[in-house]
Design a protein around this motif. Structure first.
Motif, PDB file in Angstrom:
ATOM      1  N   VAL A 127      -1.835   3.459  -1.405  1.00 14.70           N
ATOM      2  CA  VAL A 127      -1.514   4.804  -1.878  1.00 14.70           C
ATOM      3  C   VAL A 127      -2.774   5.494  -2.398  1.00 14.70           C
ATOM      4  O   VAL A 127      -3.034   6.671  -2.092  1.00 14.70           O
ATOM      5  N   TRP A 142      10.132   4.895  -1.807  1.00 12.15           N
ATOM      6  CA  TRP A 142       8.982   5.325  -1.023  1.00 12.15           C
ATOM      7  C   TRP A 142       7.983   6.062  -1.898  1.00 12.15           C
ATOM      8  O   TRP A 142       8.318   6.606  -2.957  1.00 12.15           O
ATOM      9  N   LEU A 143       6.750   6.053  -1.418  1.00 15.93           N
ATOM     10  CA  LEU A 143       5.670   6.798  -2.053  1.00 15.93           C
ATOM     11  C   LEU A 143       4.936   7.570  -0.958  1.00 15.93           C
ATOM     12  O   LEU A 143       4.676   7.037   0.113  1.00 15.93           O
ATOM     13  N   ARG A 158       0.217  -2.283  -2.314  1.00 19.79           N
ATOM     14  CA  ARG A 158       0.878  -0.975  -2.352  1.00 19.79           C
ATOM     15  C   ARG A 158       0.016   0.047  -3.080  1.00 19.79           C
ATOM     16  O   ARG A 158      -0.234   1.150  -2.564  1.00 19.79           O
ATOM     17  N   ASP A 159      -0.452  -0.292  -4.271  1.00 16.08           N
ATOM     18  CA  ASP A 159      -1.236   0.660  -5.051  1.00 16.08           C
ATOM     19  C   ASP A 159      -2.565   0.977  -4.361  1.00 16.08           C
ATOM     20  O   ASP A 159      -3.040   2.125  -4.396  1.00 16.08           O
TER      21      ASP A 159
END
Length: 328
Positions: free
Chosen positions: A315, A179-180, A311-312
């Motif tokens: 975030v 997770w982030l 994803r990046d």
């Protein structure tokens, strides 16, 4: 007697005290990881395209090689032993990397459409804070398949391979998922101007007593967000029956703006209404409730580059804007 789990898997006897030697078979390790992530033998078998007896036999053989029990039977599915947690942590990265290297998913620069990215999370947050921000990636060829749901169920589906990324309202437990953090979100007690006029500044002086008899609008019958606000801000347990429930915070927002009662909403979801005056903050505590959201994925390299791209992007956007899902 037919010793079977409730998920249809045959019972696994206790492993011998010592392994029978020899390195573990790669297929057995893949099978172990599928069962570990899915939490059940039948679900692991579906992921692998194998029969349940084959999966059971491979797990038994692996336990025999290792001399350790890997799973404990539960009423629903199986639970990993501490040894299984350690084993999964050691092999996830290498096996996922091997699977990615052997895969055939198209990358961003290859001919033909890329494999879609399967993204899931709370409907309100994905609709408000995610899909609009992903438009530039779609223009670059990213394909999306979006699903809505609550965190616990979506994380189970992520372990089973149904999703690539999940926006979660709580940090996952254990080591089967990575997770982030996205960002933090403040909760606000809000009402329409008509209720602000009736209640005025009484909440600061009287606390929750000022809200006695005021209709509550909630996401669910057990008032999940409201209960958290009451506990955090007022130090009281909320015991009330909601006047209106709607399993979508956008509907809660609409009902409150229409004057149906008061509720607690994440600030990102009602910022426009607060700015326009359609909703009014009824209380501004020095320490409002804050919730942290997480972007969750399976450990190891993603199945294809577009998963990393999405994803990046999420975030980075979450950290820049502070927008994130409500903690339902």
């Amino acid at each position: 007697m037919d010793d079977r789990n409730s998920d249809g898997s045959a019972g696994i006897p206790a492993a011998p005290a010592h392994g029978n030697g020899g390195p573990p078979d790669l297929n057995q390790l893949r099978t172990f990881l599928a069962v570990y992530r899915a939490g059940a033998f039948t679900a692991g078998a579906r992921i692998l395209g194998l029969s349940q007896p084959t999966v059971t036999a491979q797990i038994r053989a692996l336990e025999g090689r290792l001399g350790r029990e890997l799973f404990e039977r539960r009423p629903r599915g199986v639970a990993p032993t501490p040894f299984a947690d350690d084993l999964a942590a050691r092999i996830m990265g290498p096996l996922d990397a091997l699977g990615a290297a052997a895969g055939t998913a198209a990358g961003p620069d290859e001919d033909g459409p890329a494999e879609p990215v399967h993204l899931a999370g709370p409907a309100e947050y994905l609709a408000h804070g995610v899909l609009p921000t992903l438009a530039p990636l779609v223009e670059r060829g990213v394909r999306l398949r979006v699903a809505f749901g609550l965190t616990d169920g979506l994380l189970d589906e992520l372990r089973g391979g149904r999703h690539d990324l999940v926006v979660a309202t709580a940090r996952p437990r254990g080591r089967s998922l990575a997770w982030l953090p996205l960002s933090d979100e403040e909760f606000v007690l809000v009402g329409a101007p008509v209720w602000a006029e009736r209640i005025g500044g009484r909440i600061a002086a009287e606390g929750p007593a000022a809200l006695h008899g005021v209709p509550l609008v909630a996401y669910a019958e057990d008032l999940p967000i409201l209960r958290r606000y009451w506990r955090h801000v007022f130090g009281r347990r909320l015991t009330a029956v909601p006047a209106v429930t709607a399993p979508d915070l956008r509907a809660v927002r609409a009902a409150v703006a229409g004057g149906a009662g008061v509720s607690v909403l994440p600030r990102y979801l009602c910022a426009a209404e607060l700015a326009s005056g359609a909703l009014v903050p009824l209380h501004l505590p020095e320490d409002p409730p804050i919730n942290t959201g997480f972007l969750v994925h399976r450990p190891g390299p993603p199945a294809h580059p577009h998963v990393t791209l999405v994803r990046d992007h999420l975030v980075r956007h979450g950290r820049e804007t502070g927008e994130r899902p409500a903690g339902q």
